[in-house]
Design an enzyme around this catalytic site. Structure first.
Site, PDB file in Angstrom:
ATOM      1  CG  HIS A  88      18.438  12.308 -24.723  1.00  0.00           C
ATOM      2  ND1 HIS A  88      17.946  13.113 -23.735  1.00  0.00           N
ATOM      3  CD2 HIS A  88      19.501  11.662 -24.177  1.00  0.00           C
ATOM      4  CE1 HIS A  88      18.666  12.935 -22.630  1.00  0.00           C
ATOM      5  NE2 HIS A  88      19.634  12.073 -22.871  1.00  0.00           N
ATOM      6  CG  ASP A 140      24.149   9.921 -16.808  1.00  0.00           C
ATOM      7  OD1 ASP A 140      23.565  10.984 -16.529  1.00  0.00           O
ATOM      8  OD2 ASP A 140      23.954   9.285 -17.861  1.00  0.00           O
ATOM      9  CD  GLU A 149      23.586  11.170 -23.461  1.00  0.00           C
ATOM     10  OE1 GLU A 149      23.925  10.312 -22.642  1.00  0.00           O
ATOM     11  OE2 GLU A 149      22.433  11.623 -23.553  1.00  0.00           O
ATOM     12  CG  HIS A 176      15.598   9.833 -22.349  1.00  0.00           C
ATOM     13  ND1 HIS A 176      15.677   8.504 -22.052  1.00  0.00           N
ATOM     14  CD2 HIS A 176      16.830  10.338 -22.086  1.00  0.00           C
ATOM     15  CE1 HIS A 176      16.906   8.219 -21.619  1.00  0.00           C
ATOM     16  NE2 HIS A 176      17.608   9.303 -21.621  1.00  0.00           N
ATOM     17  NE  ARG A 233      26.606   8.650 -20.303  1.00  0.00           N
ATOM     18  CZ  ARG A 233      26.613   7.452 -19.741  1.00  0.00           C
ATOM     19  NH1 ARG A 233      27.203   6.432 -20.342  1.00  0.00           N
ATOM     20  NH2 ARG A 233      26.032   7.250 -18.567  1.00  0.00           N
ATOM     21  CG  HIS A 248      20.550   2.479 -18.748  1.00  0.00           C
ATOM     22  ND1 HIS A 248      19.428   2.239 -19.497  1.00  0.00           N
ATOM     23  CD2 HIS A 248      21.027   3.662 -19.190  1.00  0.00           C
ATOM     24  CE1 HIS A 248      19.246   3.221 -20.355  1.00  0.00           C
ATOM     25  NE2 HIS A 248      20.206   4.106 -20.188  1.00  0.00           N
ATOM     26  CG  ASP A 292      20.813  13.426 -19.048  1.00  0.00           C
ATOM     27  OD1 ASP A 292      21.595  12.845 -18.271  1.00  0.00           O
ATOM     28  OD2 ASP A 292      20.372  12.906 -20.092  1.00  0.00           O
ATOM     29  CG  ASP A 317      -0.209  -0.114   2.511  1.00  0.00           C
ATOM     30  OD1 ASP A 317       1.034  -0.285   2.476  1.00  0.00           O
ATOM     31  OD2 ASP A 317      -0.853  -0.022   3.566  1.00  0.00           O
ATOM     32  CG  HIS A 347      25.344   5.913 -25.697  1.00  0.00           C
ATOM     33  ND1 HIS A 347      25.624   7.222 -25.960  1.00  0.00           N
ATOM     34  CD2 HIS A 347      26.265   5.511 -24.789  1.00  0.00           C
ATOM     35  CE1 HIS A 347      26.657   7.604 -25.249  1.00  0.00           C
ATOM     36  NE2 HIS A 347      27.080   6.581 -24.522  1.00  0.00           N
ATOM     37  CD  GLU A 361      23.945  13.164 -20.528  1.00  0.00           C
ATOM     38  OE1 GLU A 361      24.211  12.438 -19.545  1.00  0.00           O
ATOM     39  OE2 GLU A 361      22.893  13.068 -21.187  1.00  0.00           O
ATOM     40  CE1 TYR A 403      30.120   4.424 -21.604  1.00  0.00           C
ATOM     41  CE2 TYR A 403      29.800   4.539 -23.975  1.00  0.00           C
ATOM     42  CZ  TYR A 403      29.557   5.029 -22.715  1.00  0.00           C
ATOM     43  OH  TYR A 403      28.757   6.130 -22.553  1.00  0.00           O
TER      44      TYR A 403
HETATM   45  N1  GLY Z   1      20.873   9.848 -17.969  1.00  0.00           N
HETATM   46  C1  GLY Z   1      20.230   9.283 -19.070  1.00  0.00           C
HETATM   47  C2  GLY Z   1      20.848   9.671 -20.324  1.00  0.00           C
HETATM   48  O1  GLY Z   1      21.956  10.172 -20.336  1.00  0.00           O
HETATM   49  O2  GLY Z   1      20.272   9.579 -21.364  1.00  0.00           O
HETATM   50 MN    MN Z   2      21.330  11.843 -21.605  1.00  0.00          MN
HETATM   51 MN    MN Z   3      22.733  11.180 -18.657  1.00  0.00          MN
END
Ligand code: GLY
Ligand code: MN
Ligand code: MN
Length: 434
Positions: free
Chosen positions: A349, A255, A380, A356, A402, A238, A266, A35, A345, A404, A384
């Site tokens: 975005h 991140d 970004e 996103h 990465r 992720h 982000d 609940d 990737h 970003e 890797y």
């Molecule tokens: N933190 C999610 C991305 O970089 O898209």
């Molecule tokens: Mn991102």
């Molecule tokens: Mn990110």
């Protein structure tokens, strides 16, 4: 943001609609377990049009050939609910706050929906929304079709989200201002992480340092699950477990970013846990950084997003050749998608009310959109190299990087909204030494 901003958005949406009725619903509370619920997060489309943060509410927009009408359905205030959860606006307060034509009790929606739909041919809804209110509306539309004596009836279900999300693509000044506030808090949090990082800490301890900055600074929440990935964990894109130890000689990829008034930021930074890049780490880091800087430099109105994606992949492919990870002609390597193994990737975005942001990437003809002033996107790039990947030199194995930033397209180019966050090797080592 004030009611005028939301009023103007509703007016613009009505302009974009053909004649018909549109229904946009609030988010359904999400159960966590038994609940207990997750903290409530409003549906971004609904929030964009109302600024209203309560569940069990919905917005109806009606457009005929000669008039428009806006109705907000809300829950009435209820003493028991207020005792446990706090007072809701209720109908009277909502009437004072919102510049809609009418505020009504959500309980009356099932009875009133048939009248609302009568005489209309288009029903605009989120076709993927399965909330109860929309089921009522769809049922009512079907019943009306069978009702004798109704001259007109719903003949088509249309997707309202496409219209709203097209509007969300170009950010208004008040939205950009809110994103700037989110980025500012996120900048502080990344700098704290760099300053507090010590060999032997746990990843979640850096997460906690950042969460403190978000909450203490009035940030609503994290904009997405924080990634604090030490060493080889950075190669899990992720990774949100955040329970590993931070080891000497390794990098940590963070991140993490906060949300302010439902607007996201982000940001990713990758830095040495002990404060000093090794030679191999510095080589890979500078390779990714150069790609990122060159991609950002290329952003201006008129540039197409798919061109930017290809350009970024070419630069990453060149970087992999320069590092000696790939060998051969760039075009052939790209054709064979060899670079994707180390950089799987996309370059970025849209970002806004959602991290996103689900705004269109192509125009009505299916052509990639060209940038316009007011659009906000992340850039970004990443490389890797998994610890067990024998296709790369040993010195690079276990490195995942990465970088970003959040980029606003301006009239004559772009602005890096997160430019204040330490990013060069020198800036990062200096910040880590504090
Ligand atoms: N933190 C999610 C991305 O970089 O898209
Ligand atoms: Mn991102
Ligand atoms: Mn990110």
């Amino acid at each position: 943001m004030n009611e005028t901003h939301f009023f103007n958005r509703r007016t613009k949406l009505l302009d974009l609609m053909e004649e018909g009725v549109a229904i946009v619903t609030a988010a359904i509370p999400a159960l966590r377990s038994n609940d207990t619920e997750h903290p409530y997060r409003q549906n971004s489309d609904f929030y964009y049009l109302t600024g209203f943060d309560e569940s069990n509410s919905l917005l109806v927009l009606i457009k005929t050939h000669n008039e428009t009408k806006t109705i907000l359905y809300v829950e009435a205030n209820d003493e028991q609910y207020a005792l446990w959860n706090g007072a809701r606006h209720g109908i009277e307060k909502a009437k004072e706050r919102f510049d809609v034509d009418d505020v009504r009790n959500i309980k009356d929606f099932p009875d009133q929906i048939k009248d609302l739909l009568r005489e209309h041919v288009n029903l605009y809804i989120d076709l993927f929304d399965d909330s109860e209110a929309l089921s009522e509306a769809k049922l009512a539309a079907r019943l009306l079709r069978e009702t004798r004596g109704v001259k007109r009836h719903i003949r088509s279900f249309r997707d309202i989200t496409h219209l709203i999300r097209s509007m969300r693509l170009v950010k208004a000044p008040e939205e950009i201002e809110t994103i700037r506030r989110a980025v500012a808090l996120t900048a502080d949090a990344h700098h704290i992480a760099m300053k507090r990082s010590r060999v032997g800490m746990k990843e979640y301890q850096l997460q906690a340092e950042m969460a403190y900055v978000f909450v203490n600074g009035g940030g609503h929440t994290e904009a997405y699950g924080t990634i604090v990935a030490g060493g080889n964990n950075a190669n899990t894109l992720h990774y949100v477990d955040n329970r590993d130890e931070l080891r000497d000689g390794e990098l940590v990829l963070i991140d993490a970013a906060c949300e302010v008034e439902l607007y996201a930021s982000d940001i990713t930074r990758t830095f040495p846990i002990n404060g000093r890049f090794s030679e191999a780490q510095r080589e890979v880091y500078n390779a990714v950084l150069e790609v990122q800087l060159r991609v950002i430099e290329a952003i201006k109105p008129g540039v197409k997003r798919d061109w930017l994606q290809t350009y970024s992949e070419e630069l990453l492919c060149d970087a992999l050749i320069n590092l000696g990870v790939l060998s051969g002609e760039r075009d052939a390597l790209m054709e064979a998608k060899e670079h994707k193994k180390y950089s799987p990737h996309g370059i970025g975005h849209w970002m806004g009310l959602d991290v996103h942001d689900p705004c269109p990437y192509v125009d009505e003809a299916g052509e990639a959109l060209a940038f316009e002033a007011g659009m906000v996107m992340t850039i970004e790039p990443g490389l890797y190299f998994r610890v067990d990947d024998e296709s790369v030199e040993e010195k690079y194995r276990g490195i995942g990087i990465r970088i970003e930033d959040d980029i606003l397209v301006t009239d004559d180019g772009c602005e890096n909204l997160s430019a204040m966050i330490a990013k060069s090797v020198e800036e990062i080592e200096e910040m880590c030494s504090r």
